[in-house]
Design an enzyme around this catalytic site. Structure first.
Site, short mmCIF file in Angstrom:
data_model
loop_
_atom_site.label_atom_id
_atom_site.label_comp_id
_atom_site.label_asym_id
_atom_site.label_seq_id
_atom_site.Cartn_x
_atom_site.Cartn_y
_atom_site.Cartn_z
CB CYS B 163 12.09 -3.61 -17.20
SG CYS B 163 13.11 -4.92 -16.47
CG HIS B 303 6.37 -4.44 -19.55
ND1 HIS B 303 7.60 -3.97 -19.94
CD2 HIS B 303 6.57 -5.06 -18.35
CE1 HIS B 303 8.50 -4.29 -19.03
NE2 HIS B 303 7.91 -4.96 -18.05
CD GLU B 314 1.37 -4.84 -20.69
OE1 GLU B 314 2.08 -5.87 -20.54
OE2 GLU B 314 1.65 -3.92 -21.48
CE LYS B 335 9.83 -6.64 -22.40
NZ LYS B 335 8.78 -5.61 -22.60
CG HIS B 340 12.30 -8.25 -20.21
ND1 HIS B 340 12.61 -6.97 -20.64
CD2 HIS B 340 11.60 -8.08 -19.06
CE1 HIS B 340 12.13 -6.08 -19.78
NE2 HIS B 340 11.50 -6.73 -18.82
CG PHE B 399 11.99 -5.40 -10.92
CD1 PHE B 399 10.74 -5.90 -11.28
CD2 PHE B 399 13.07 -6.27 -10.92
CE1 PHE B 399 10.57 -7.23 -11.63
CE2 PHE B 399 12.91 -7.61 -11.26
CZ PHE B 399 11.67 -8.09 -11.63
#
Lengths: 77, 413
Positions: B163, B303, B314, B335, B340, B399
């Site tokens: 991502c 994010h 975050e 998002k 996403h 990830f």
């Protein structure tokens, strides 16, 4: 005749070319814009449609529309 | 002395619309693109919702023969790149073609085609695998096809950092131009994996929202009732250009890219560390690279995935880096509207960040009705804000514990 008509349909579909261009003497690479990967896929489509197996050494000889028609007609005899 | 790099073109293919105007208009009006999954029968899946691209017609971009050999992630990338290229007003010539690079990001590649041909393999055997299988699925094909269509012969790369891929692509493109490896780069991200394996796989990780009865409110970053991200797809591409090259041709400049950071968590395959320290170091690194003080940042495109863990960590990371300034700057998660877009997210969000600086409008975080207690910053809830920000950053975390941050500045001589 049945083989020829079906073969032309497959070629039109696989190579996305106009039907008028698919004449017996047409070369897949030189006249119909196929590359080596297109040729492999075209052979696979013929195998599927006519329920035949085309070995690689035979497939290499099929370079024109007429070659393809003749090969399938012969194998079906 | 590093060269300055500016954004001179943007192209978007998103669930909010094909074309920058359409997507941006929906974004600043808080209109989301999430609905039930239509690509496959998702009734057996825990999560049955997605943000799908709805108005994209392959026939507008490709000949019939091309379409069947291009996965959707490649189609979206090519379309977004061509929109961005056209938007920039650049043309490829024999003089410049070796100075134009293509650096894109993609998390997964052609997973839907892998699913399809795995079934063919099991049912019909290896002889029935199309020769176009490999060229359809490898993740660097977008960069390859874009260079073939443009005729650009500079660096050609692909980041596959989950991502964070889109952001790493933009950061690397920025660096390639700054260091002189090319003068222009097509960069951004692309993804299209709304398919049973991906939805099932993310579901198994409990990463996806299961708010199936109310898709429009499922992506709710920083909200107390958030329950996971919503899978999405599309592509966002930017044209980055060395400043003098852009100036010489009188290009329209959206924003200047001034910094890039990249770090690892070295912690876990999927979860960020509780204090978000990897993300924090990444933001700090990007700000150092940009030579700007933390206090000068006005906006963060977060994010902000809408997972319980990301949004909490975050927020902590932002507080670590910005200290008292953390509560003064504006943060939003786009998002909440796009879902996403995985490897495409960083490309799309870099484009949104540039557009925010260009227009002075900060897009909102929709569905944020009750901020979670641990999420106590200014996330621009529900409605967009006119604020004229000068400096902005865009965060992406992937990830594997990989982080990427780009810093942009409103352009001035």
């Amino acid at each position: 005749m049945a083989v020829e008509a079906k073969m032309i349909d497959i070629i039109v579909e696989q190579l996305s070319v106009d039907k008028e261009k698919v004449v017996p003497a047409a070369s897949f690479v030189d006249d119909l814009g196929a590359d080596s990967l297109d040729l492999v896929e075209l052979i696979m489509a013929m195998e599927e449609e006519f329920d035949v197996e085309i070995p690689d050494e035979e497939a290499e000889k099929i370079t024109t529309v007429q070659n393809a028609i003749d090969f399938v007609a012969k194998i079906q005899e | 002395m590093k060269r300055r790099v500016v954004v001179t073109g943007i192209g978007l293919v998103t669930p909010l619309g094909t074309g920058t105007d359409k997507t941006w208009d929906n974004l600043i009006h808080g209109r989301g693109g999430i609905g039930p999954i239509t690509r496959f029968d998702a009734s057996g899946h825990a999560s049955q919702i997605a943000a799908e691209v709805k108005d994209f017609s392959a026939a507008d971009w490709f000949e019939k023969k091309q379409v069947k050999n291009l996965d959707l992630f490649v189609q979206y990338a090519i379309a977004a790149a061509e929109l961005a290229w056209k938007d920039s007003g650049l043309s490829v010539t024999d003089e410049n073609r070796e100075r134009i690079g293509v650096i894109t990001g993609c998390g997964m590649g052609g997973l839907p085609t892998i699913e399809e041909y795995h079934q063919v393999l099991m049912e019909k055997g290896p002889r029935k695998i199309t020769p176009f299988f490999i060229p359809r699925v490898i993740p660097n094909m977008p960069s390859g096809h874009i260079s073939m269509r443009l005729g650009s012969k500079g660096p050609n790369l692909t980041q596959t950092t989950a991502c964070a891929a889109g952001t790493h692509a933009v950061g690397e493109a920025f660096r390639h131009i700054a260091y002189g490896d090319c003068d222009v780069a097509v960069t951004g991200g692309t993804e299209s994996v709304i398919c049973p394996l991906a939805v099932g796989g993310f579901s198994a990780m409990k990463a996806l929202s299961t708010r199936n009865d109310d898709p429009a409110t499922a992506s709710r970053p920083f909200d107390v009732d958030r329950d996971g991200f919503v899978i999405s797809e599309g592509s966002g591409m930017l044209i980055l250009e060395e400043l003098e090259t852009a100036r010489k041709r009188g290009a329209r400049i959206y924003a200047e890219i001034i910094g890039y950071g990249q770090t690892s968590d070295a912690y876990h395959i999927a979860a960020p560390p509780e204090d978000g320290e990897g993300g924090a170091r990444c933001m700090a690194m990007a700000l150092r690279d940009a030579r700007v003080a933390a206090e000068s940042v006005d906006y963060i495109n977060a994010h902000g995935t809408s997972t319980p863990l990301n949004d909490r960590c975050e927020t902590l990371a932002i507080k670590t880096v910005f200290q008292e300034h953390a509560s003064k700057l504006a943060i939003s998660s786009t998002k909440s509207m796009t879902g996403h877009m995985l490897g495409a997210a960083g490309g799309i969000e870099s484009a949104f960040t540039a557009l925010t600086l260009h227009t002075g409008i900060i897009p909102p975080t929709i569905n944020l009705h009750n901020p979670a207690p641990e999420c106590d910053l200014d996330y621009v809830p529900l409605t967009a804000r006119e604020a004229n920000p000068e400096v902005a950053i865009s965060n992406s975390f992937g990830f594997g514990g990989t982080n990427g941050v780009v810093v942009m500045k409103k352009f001035s001589e």
